[in-house]
Design a protein around this motif. Structure first.
Motif, mmCIF file in Angstrom:
data_model
loop_
_atom_site.group_PDB
_atom_site.id
_atom_site.type_symbol
_atom_site.label_atom_id
_atom_site.label_comp_id
_atom_site.label_asym_id
_atom_site.label_seq_id
_atom_site.Cartn_x
_atom_site.Cartn_y
_atom_site.Cartn_z
ATOM 1 N N SER B 4 0.827 -1.203 0.000
ATOM 2 C CA SER B 4 0.000 0.000 0.000
ATOM 3 C C SER B 4 0.868 1.262 0.000
ATOM 4 O O SER B 4 0.378 2.363 -0.209
ATOM 5 N N LYS B 5 2.152 1.068 0.290
ATOM 6 C CA LYS B 5 3.065 2.219 0.315
ATOM 7 C C LYS B 5 4.054 2.144 -0.840
ATOM 8 O O LYS B 5 4.378 1.061 -1.313
ATOM 9 N N GLU B 6 4.531 3.315 -1.226
ATOM 10 C CA GLU B 6 5.480 3.369 -2.338
ATOM 11 C C GLU B 6 6.849 2.842 -1.891
ATOM 12 O O GLU B 6 7.326 3.226 -0.815
ATOM 13 N N PRO B 7 7.496 2.003 -2.687
ATOM 14 C CA PRO B 7 8.820 1.504 -2.279
ATOM 15 C C PRO B 7 9.921 2.550 -2.474
ATOM 16 O O PRO B 7 9.922 3.272 -3.474
ATOM 17 N N LEU B 8 10.836 2.624 -1.517
ATOM 18 C CA LEU B 8 12.012 3.484 -1.689
ATOM 19 C C LEU B 8 13.044 2.790 -2.556
ATOM 20 O O LEU B 8 13.729 3.415 -3.358
ATOM 21 N N GLY B 10 14.809 1.148 -5.414
ATOM 22 C CA GLY B 10 14.583 1.330 -6.850
ATOM 23 C C GLY B 10 14.539 2.800 -7.225
ATOM 24 O O GLY B 10 14.429 3.134 -8.403
ATOM 25 N N LYS B 11 14.610 3.693 -6.214
ATOM 26 C CA LYS B 11 14.642 5.121 -6.534
ATOM 27 C C LYS B 11 16.092 5.578 -6.704
ATOM 28 O O LYS B 11 16.989 5.098 -6.004
ATOM 29 N N THR B 12 16.299 6.510 -7.619
ATOM 30 C CA THR B 12 17.629 7.084 -7.821
ATOM 31 C C THR B 12 17.866 8.172 -6.768
ATOM 32 O O THR B 12 16.928 8.615 -6.084
ATOM 33 N N LEU B 13 19.121 8.617 -6.683
ATOM 34 C CA LEU B 13 19.448 9.694 -5.739
ATOM 35 C C LEU B 13 18.598 10.936 -6.031
ATOM 36 O O LEU B 13 18.100 11.592 -5.107
ATOM 37 N N LYS B 14 18.412 11.222 -7.306
ATOM 38 C CA LYS B 14 17.623 12.395 -7.695
ATOM 39 C C LYS B 14 16.173 12.240 -7.194
ATOM 40 O O LYS B 14 15.582 13.187 -6.656
ATOM 41 N N GLU B 15 15.626 11.054 -7.360
ATOM 42 C CA GLU B 15 14.241 10.826 -6.921
ATOM 43 C C GLU B 15 14.140 10.883 -5.394
ATOM 44 O O GLU B 15 13.172 11.410 -4.834
ATOM 45 N N LEU B 16 15.163 10.367 -4.723
ATOM 46 C CA LEU B 16 15.141 10.403 -3.251
ATOM 47 C C LEU B 16 15.303 11.833 -2.736
ATOM 48 O O LEU B 16 14.774 12.182 -1.676
ATOM 49 N N THR B 17 16.021 12.651 -3.501
ATOM 50 C CA THR B 17 16.159 14.067 -3.120
ATOM 51 C C THR B 17 14.783 14.738 -3.125
ATOM 52 O O THR B 17 14.474 15.549 -2.232
ATOM 53 N N LEU B 18 13.953 14.375 -4.086
ATOM 54 C CA LEU B 18 12.588 14.923 -4.145
ATOM 55 C C LEU B 18 11.739 14.387 -2.988
ATOM 56 O O LEU B 18 10.934 15.098 -2.393
ATOM 57 N N VAL B 19 11.960 13.104 -2.660
ATOM 58 C CA VAL B 19 11.205 12.488 -1.554
ATOM 59 C C VAL B 19 11.495 13.218 -0.242
ATOM 60 O O VAL B 19 10.571 13.604 0.497
ATOM 61 N N VAL B 20 12.785 13.432 0.032
ATOM 62 C CA VAL B 20 13.130 14.068 1.312
ATOM 63 C C VAL B 20 12.696 15.547 1.334
ATOM 64 O O VAL B 20 12.276 16.056 2.381
ATOM 65 N N GLN B 32 22.042 9.546 2.583
ATOM 66 C CA GLN B 32 22.038 8.555 3.679
ATOM 67 C C GLN B 32 21.108 7.390 3.321
ATOM 68 O O GLN B 32 21.426 6.227 3.560
ATOM 69 N N ILE B 33 19.985 7.724 2.742
ATOM 70 C CA ILE B 33 19.021 6.653 2.403
ATOM 71 C C ILE B 33 19.592 5.726 1.330
ATOM 72 O O ILE B 33 19.437 4.499 1.402
ATOM 73 N N THR B 34 20.282 6.313 0.339
ATOM 74 C CA THR B 34 20.859 5.430 -0.694
ATOM 75 C C THR B 34 21.851 4.445 -0.075
ATOM 76 O O THR B 34 21.952 3.296 -0.501
ATOM 77 N N ASP B 35 22.577 4.882 0.936
ATOM 78 C CA ASP B 35 23.509 3.973 1.632
ATOM 79 C C ASP B 35 22.776 2.763 2.193
ATOM 80 O O ASP B 35 23.219 1.630 2.063
ATOM 81 N N TRP B 179 26.623 6.344 -5.561
ATOM 82 C CA TRP B 179 25.638 6.310 -4.469
ATOM 83 C C TRP B 179 24.845 4.998 -4.467
ATOM 84 O O TRP B 179 24.115 4.699 -3.535
ATOM 85 N N GLY B 180 25.002 4.214 -5.522
ATOM 86 C CA GLY B 180 24.277 2.945 -5.618
ATOM 87 C C GLY B 180 25.191 1.781 -5.288
ATOM 88 O O GLY B 180 25.926 1.823 -4.297
ATOM 89 N N PHE B 181 25.173 0.768 -6.122
ATOM 90 C CA PHE B 181 25.992 -0.414 -5.860
ATOM 91 C C PHE B 181 27.459 -0.205 -6.231
ATOM 92 O O PHE B 181 28.313 -0.998 -5.855
ATOM 93 N N GLY B 182 27.736 0.826 -7.015
ATOM 94 C CA GLY B 182 29.120 1.155 -7.358
ATOM 95 C C GLY B 182 29.794 0.124 -8.247
ATOM 96 O O GLY B 182 31.018 -0.007 -8.245
#
Lengths: 225, 344
Positions: B4-8, B10-20, B32-35, B179-182
């Motif tokens: 019922s909630k959106e998954p974090l 699979g989001k890119t750093l750019k998308e997470l920046t919008l989330v925060v 921090q979340i991408t880590d 910021w991802g798996f590198g």
């Protein structure tokens, strides 16, 4: 970005003005625009209403001597293109590619098998006068999805077989195409078989034809993607 | 996973920046979340211990961490594993993990089923059920037992990656970003049957290797094996590839499943060398693993070796892919979730 890569490819898009857009069955439309280039019946064309969106591929359903291109499409409520396309009026612009692809029949005897809007390439062949020695088998869920039925009946007579899986009326074969083919004692092994429709129909019909002894080299499929 | 909630995940750093930003959290929280999502072995927002409790609660109100564990694992006699995952739309996908002496390769799916209808492929038999999100693609790497030791990724599981290109590119961004798996993009290979416009975009927007399913150089024969030949002939695919430079580290290879008496002749060797002339590439020969309802069989080992030798003699680097996981239907072309999806 997407328009960039589309334009780099030889199937790049150009703007055309719609000349007609008619709902021929619930949620199924025929959209048209002026034909300025030639094509082979069976070829496809890319269409988008917005050059920033990826285009979708549709079979041309008009004859190759007609003045306009016709494309048959059904509206997918969750889709990006078709809900918008359905609302467009003559005079508005869409973006189309040149015709391409090689889903063309030769003069050999053949069975052409389609479900739903997959009838489009075969309708184009018929309207282009390229359907000698060929039988059309069209499968749909409901009888009002036998697009162009009157024309096809007149043109093809008993070479036009209709399979309707969710309605019975004594005219159409009551069931799916696979059921119709399964019930046939023998299918001509020397014929070619052309399939057009959803992936699952294509693989199921192809497997069934192979099971009935048709060499797979005589089976050609156009898939929707 | 709370669907019922959106998954974090699979989001890119750019998308997470919008989330925060939307939640009123500090900008650095996105990194921090991408880590936590892509580098550390936690599986919940609660476990993101360098975020304040209040911020974790804010995140958890709208979002789910988003990783999904496999529901089933099968192990082959050769050590290959096949994982079964449930997607957000309650469909099943399969993932193969292939261990080797020096590497652990994960073969990921990019779609549920496939639209392409290739005659020799088990996935084709189930038709097409849906697209996978970037998160669902990357989850196949993150959520397996061997996650920490994965060295190579191949997009050769269920589906045609170039028919889901946006999500595939996004998944590669997550896998290769700092910021991802590198991971190095040179550890990633995307395999396609050659949808030309998407292939061009992939070559421009990614640095991963490309593998093209070729299987025969002859037009009519390829049409009967692979319906895509009608829309995108292999000659056009190769013509477009010749415009790119593969002389550096980026690799293009061609996959070639051998079918007895069909595409294993001297004529095919000759035409292959003509078709691929002028392109730096390799051919990867694959043994055919029979699928029901398909009248194709694999040639014997002698024919396979002879075919390889003939190609090598003509200057085309040719290898034979080892068949792995055949006993659990994890080998090339055998992945299918038709039965599981029917039961859902």
């Amino acid at each position: 970005m997407q328009s960039t890569y589309q334009n780099q490819h030889k199937h790049g898009l150009k703007a055309v003005r719609i000349t007609g857009n008619e709902e021929i069955s619930p949620n199924v439309y025929v959209i048209s625009w002026e034909r300025t280039v030639g094509f082979e019946p069976g070829q496809v064309i890319k269409i988008t209403a917005d050059p920033q969106e990826p285009p979708r591929i549709y079979s041309i359903c008009s004859g190759n001597k007609e003045d306009e291109f016709y494309v048959l499409f059904n509206v997918k409520p969750a889709g990006i293109l078709t809900p918008r396309l359905a609302t467009m009026k003559p005079g508005e612009e869409i973006y189309v590619s040149e015709p391409y692809g090689s889903f063309s029949c030769d003069e050999s005897p053949a069975h052409c098998i389609a479900t739903g809007t997959g009838i489009a390439p075969f309708y184009s062949m018929i309207r282009s006068g390229k359907f000698n020695n060929k039988t059309l088998i069209h499968g749909v869920s409901y009888a009002n999805q036998f697009y162009f039925e009157d024309f096809l009946q007149k043109e093809l007579g008993n070479r036009y077989i209709r399979c309707c899986s969710r309605e019975t009326n004594g005219v159409h074969f009551p069931g799916r195409i696979t059921e119709y083919l399964l019930g046939r004692d023998e299918l001509p092994k020397g014929d070619k078989y052309y399939l057009c429709g959803q992936a699952l129909m294509v693989v199921e019909v192809r497997d069934l034809l192979i099971q009935k002894g048709i060499p797979y080299g005589q089976i050609y499929a156009e898939i929707f993607f | 996973m709370d669907t019922s909630k959106e998954p974090l995940f699979g989001k890119t750093l750019k998308e997470l920046t919008l989330v925060v930003a939307d939640l009123g959290l500090p900008k650095f929280t996105a990194l921090q979340i991408t880590d936590w999502l892509y580098k550390k072995p936690v599986g919940s927002i609660e476990g993101m211990s360098n975020l304040s409790k209040k911020n974790r609660e804010l995140l958890a109100e709208k979002y789910d961490f988003g990783t999904v564990l496999p529901t089933k694992v099968q192990v082959s006699a050769d050590g290959t594993k096949k994982y079964l995952f449930v997607t957000g739309k309650h469909q099943f996908i399969e993932t193969a993990m292939i261990p080797d002496e020096n590497r652990t390769t994960v073969c990921v799916s990019s779609q549920v089923g496939c639209k392409m209808g290739c005659l020799f492929c088990m996935t084709a038999k189930q038709g097409f059920q849906g697209q996978l999100s970037a998160g669902e693609i990357v989850n196949q790497i993150r959520s397996i037992d061997e996650a920490a030791s994965v060295s190579n990724i191949v997009y050769m599981g269920m589906g045609e990656p170039f028919d889901n290109l946006d999500e595939v590119l996004k998944s590669i961004e997550i896998l290769t970003s700092d910021w991802g798996f590198g991971m190095s993009p040179r550890r990633i290979t995307v395999s396609s049957i050659g949808i030309v416009p998407a292939m061009l975009r992939f070559l421009q927007e990614s640095e991963a290797h490309l593998a093209i399913s070729l299987h025969t150089p002859f037009d009519e024969q390829r049409k009967s094996l692979m319906p895509v030949q009608i829309a995108y002939p292999i000659a056009e695919v190769v013509e477009e590839l010749k415009k790119f430079d593969f002389s550096g580290q980026r690799r293009v290879s061609f996959e070639y499943i051998l079918f007895k008496g069909l595409n294993d002749t001297a004529l095919h060797v000759k035409e292959l060398s003509r078709l691929l002339n002028g392109i730096k590439c390799r051919i990867n020969l694959i043994r055919f693993h029979p699928v029901p309802g398909t009248p194709l069989v694999s040639p014997d080992e002698e024919t396979i070796l002879h075919f390889k030798t003939q190609l090598n003699d003509r200057g085309i680097l040719t290898t034979i892919r080892a068949s792995r996981g055949q006993d659990i239907y994890a080998a090339c072309g055998l992945l299918s979730t038709k039965e599981q999806n029917k039961e859902m």
